[in-house]
Design a protein around this motif. Structure first.
Motif, PDB file in Angstrom:
ATOM      1  N   ALA A 167       0.837  -1.208   0.000  1.00 49.16           N
ATOM      2  CA  ALA A 167       0.000   0.000   0.000  1.00 49.16           C
ATOM      3  C   ALA A 167       0.867   1.253   0.000  1.00 49.16           C
ATOM      4  N   TYR A 168       1.983   1.199   0.723  1.00 50.85           N
ATOM      5  CA  TYR A 168       2.919   2.326   0.804  1.00 50.85           C
ATOM      6  C   TYR A 168       3.427   2.708  -0.588  1.00 50.85           C
ATOM      7  N   ILE A 169       3.767   1.707  -1.399  1.00 48.69           N
ATOM      8  CA  ILE A 169       4.242   1.961  -2.762  1.00 48.69           C
ATOM      9  C   ILE A 169       3.091   2.398  -3.669  1.00 48.69           C
ATOM     10  N   ALA A 170       1.949   1.739  -3.542  1.00 51.30           N
ATOM     11  CA  ALA A 170       0.808   2.023  -4.416  1.00 51.30           C
ATOM     12  C   ALA A 170       0.287   3.446  -4.244  1.00 51.30           C
ATOM     13  N   GLU A 171       0.409   4.005  -3.043  1.00 53.57           N
ATOM     14  CA  GLU A 171      -0.105   5.344  -2.765  1.00 53.57           C
ATOM     15  C   GLU A 171       0.708   6.447  -3.431  1.00 53.57           C
ATOM     16  N   ASP A 172       1.957   6.169  -3.753  1.00 50.82           N
ATOM     17  CA  ASP A 172       2.832   7.203  -4.331  1.00 50.82           C
ATOM     18  C   ASP A 172       3.917   6.519  -5.156  1.00 50.82           C
ATOM     19  N   GLU A 173       3.867   6.696  -6.470  1.00 53.10           N
ATOM     20  CA  GLU A 173       4.797   6.019  -7.368  1.00 53.10           C
ATOM     21  C   GLU A 173       6.230   6.532  -7.258  1.00 53.10           C
ATOM     22  N   SER A 174       6.432   7.610  -6.524  1.00 46.61           N
ATOM     23  CA  SER A 174       7.794   8.136  -6.372  1.00 46.61           C
ATOM     24  C   SER A 174       8.532   7.466  -5.214  1.00 46.61           C
ATOM     25  N   ARG A 175       7.848   6.615  -4.464  1.00 46.46           N
ATOM     26  CA  ARG A 175       8.472   5.926  -3.330  1.00 46.46           C
ATOM     27  C   ARG A 175       9.206   4.666  -3.790  1.00 46.46           C
ATOM     28  N   SER A 176      10.168   4.246  -2.995  1.00 48.61           N
ATOM     29  CA  SER A 176      10.909   3.010  -3.285  1.00 48.61           C
ATOM     30  C   SER A 176      11.274   2.319  -1.982  1.00 48.61           C
ATOM     31  N   ILE A 177      11.515   1.007  -2.081  1.00 53.68           N
ATOM     32  CA  ILE A 177      11.890   0.219  -0.909  1.00 53.68           C
ATOM     33  C   ILE A 177      13.095  -0.658  -1.244  1.00 53.68           C
ATOM     34  N   LEU A 178      14.069  -0.664  -0.344  1.00 56.15           N
ATOM     35  CA  LEU A 178      15.157  -1.638  -0.377  1.00 56.15           C
ATOM     36  C   LEU A 178      14.946  -2.548   0.820  1.00 56.15           C
ATOM     37  N   ILE A 179      14.815  -3.846   0.573  1.00 58.31           N
ATOM     38  CA  ILE A 179      14.474  -4.785   1.639  1.00 58.31           C
ATOM     39  C   ILE A 179      15.440  -5.956   1.652  1.00 58.31           C
ATOM     40  N   THR A 180      15.841  -6.373   2.858  1.00 55.12           N
ATOM     41  CA  THR A 180      16.570  -7.629   3.014  1.00 55.12           C
ATOM     42  C   THR A 180      15.676  -8.576   3.805  1.00 55.12           C
ATOM     43  N   SER A 181      15.714  -9.839   3.454  1.00 54.81           N
ATOM     44  CA  SER A 181      14.891 -10.826   4.170  1.00 54.81           C
ATOM     45  C   SER A 181      15.409 -12.223   3.894  1.00 54.81           C
ATOM     46  N   HIS A 182      15.228 -13.108   4.883  1.00 53.11           N
ATOM     47  CA  HIS A 182      15.558 -14.517   4.697  1.00 53.11           C
ATOM     48  C   HIS A 182      14.311 -15.329   4.352  1.00 53.11           C
ATOM     49  N   ILE A 183      13.148 -14.678   4.295  1.00 53.42           N
ATOM     50  CA  ILE A 183      11.891 -15.387   4.034  1.00 53.42           C
ATOM     51  C   ILE A 183      11.562 -15.241   2.554  1.00 53.42           C
ATOM     52  N   SER A 184      11.811 -16.295   1.787  1.00 50.06           N
ATOM     53  CA  SER A 184      11.725 -16.209   0.336  1.00 50.06           C
ATOM     54  C   SER A 184      10.326 -15.871  -0.160  1.00 50.06           C
ATOM     55  N   THR A 185       9.294 -16.380   0.508  1.00 48.26           N
ATOM     56  CA  THR A 185       7.934 -16.115   0.034  1.00 48.26           C
ATOM     57  C   THR A 185       7.593 -14.630   0.143  1.00 48.26           C
ATOM     58  N   ASP A 186       8.158 -13.943   1.131  1.00 50.54           N
ATOM     59  CA  ASP A 186       7.958 -12.499   1.241  1.00 50.54           C
ATOM     60  C   ASP A 186       8.542 -11.797   0.025  1.00 50.54           C
ATOM     61  N   LEU A 187       9.751 -12.157  -0.341  1.00 49.21           N
ATOM     62  CA  LEU A 187      10.434 -11.527  -1.461  1.00 49.21           C
ATOM     63  C   LEU A 187       9.738 -11.837  -2.777  1.00 49.21           C
ATOM     64  N   GLU A 188       9.297 -13.075  -2.925  1.00 51.46           N
ATOM     65  CA  GLU A 188       8.647 -13.481  -4.170  1.00 51.46           C
ATOM     66  C   GLU A 188       7.369 -12.707  -4.429  1.00 51.46           C
ATOM     67  N   SER A 189       6.651 -12.373  -3.364  1.00 56.15           N
ATOM     68  CA  SER A 189       5.372 -11.692  -3.536  1.00 56.15           C
ATOM     69  C   SER A 189       5.490 -10.177  -3.489  1.00 56.15           C
ATOM     70  N   LEU A 190       6.685  -9.659  -3.172  1.00 55.06           N
ATOM     71  CA  LEU A 190       6.825  -8.225  -2.922  1.00 55.06           C
ATOM     72  C   LEU A 190       7.793  -7.524  -3.873  1.00 55.06           C
ATOM     73  N   CYS A 191       8.922  -8.155  -4.170  1.00 54.54           N
ATOM     74  CA  CYS A 191      10.011  -7.460  -4.868  1.00 54.54           C
ATOM     75  C   CYS A 191       9.866  -7.467  -6.382  1.00 54.54           C
TER      76      CYS A 191
END
Length: 279
Positions: A167-191
């Motif tokens: 939702a954070y990204i969808a609300e403003d297309e000028s936003r970006s996220i750099l994320i680290t995670s060991h949970i692959s399903t999170d990354l697969e559905s988000l990145c």
């Protein structure tokens, strides 16, 4: 949003070398085993350490000389960071209001209600999931750098945080996220894209959809391996049945070698095979 060009940083016998880019409006995953260099990358981006070579640019500015104005647009949520347990969410709201000129008090209150974070309850009394939600919420600005946001959480709490980030990204297309995670399903559905680093080096950069759709593991006998076209094989590991081969074109092998076993190659398989730990 973030550009690292020919960056080199040395700690004793460990050398970190990388070039990477986080465009506006995207979610980028930085993945790799413990000790691969993910924390070094974040420190370089935030100007907490300096590279011997190369350049690190954040929101158009050199990371070593970030102005207070630029810092206002960078939110950081690290795994071990957090506000004092004696504070309440309401206290945190007042702190953020003083820290950030662009702080949206109404948005913060609304999100706290949506996430069921009581405004006047001490943070030390929060569950692990509630603390994780608050940690992410307090970091939300133009550029969000977030380390292991869902580690140790149950499925419900994880999904709430992932939905919040989408939702954070969808609300403003000028936003970006750099994320680290060991949970692959999170990354697969988000990145949108993934950078895989190992021993301080970038060993793969790929769109997440491409990994899920085109990458795979071939399980072949010794005889099958000898006759295999290896032009699309990225990594090979010896197994008791023969070989496990990691490919970026599983469709080619499915169509041309119907007799061999071809399994999907998700992010877990990507990390394990490319860093030599597949079993």
């Amino acid at each position: 949003m973030i550009t690292m060009q020919n960056v080199r940083k040395t700690y004793g016998n460990f050398t970190f070398e990388i070039s990477m880019e986080l465009p506006e409006g995207q979610i980028l995953g930085l993945i790799g085993k413990n000790g691969a260099g993910k924390s070094t990358a974040i420190k370089l981006i935030l100007g907490l350490c300096r590279a011997e070579e190369g350049t690190v640019t954040v929101l158009g500015s050199d990371s070593k000389e970030l102005s207070e104005k630029v810092k206002q647009d960078i939110g950081v949520s690290l795994a071990e960071s957090g506000f004092s347990g004696e504070l309440t969410v309401n206290d945190v709201k007042h702190i953020l209001k003083k820290m950030y000129h662009s702080f949206d008090e109404n948005y913060f209150i609304k999100q706290s209600e949506n996430l069921k974070l009581p405004m006047n309850k001490k943070i030390k009394e929060f569950s692990t999931g509630m603390k994780a939600k608050l940690r992410v919420l307090t970091a939300m600005t133009k550029l969000l750098i977030i380390d292991e946001p869902t580690a140790g959480l149950d499925v419900e709490a994880r999904n709430e945080i992932l939905d919040m980030l989408r939702a954070y990204i969808a609300e403003d297309e000028s936003r970006s996220i750099l994320i680290t995670s060991h949970i692959s399903t999170d990354l697969e559905s988000l990145c949108d894209e993934l950078y895989l680093i190992h021993d301080g080096k970038l060993i793969l950069h790929e769109a997440t959809d491409t990994i899920l759709e085109q990458y795979g593991i071939l399980k072949v006998s010794e005889e099958q391996y000898r006759t295999l076209d290896q032009s699309s094989i990225l990594k090979v590991q010896k197994e008791n049945y023969g070989y496990a081969c990691f490919t970026n074109d599983k469709k080619f092998y499915q169509e041309n070698y119907p007799q061999i076993a071809v399994e999907n190659g998700g992010i877990d398989e990507l990390i394990l095979m490319m860093t030599g730990g597949y079993r």
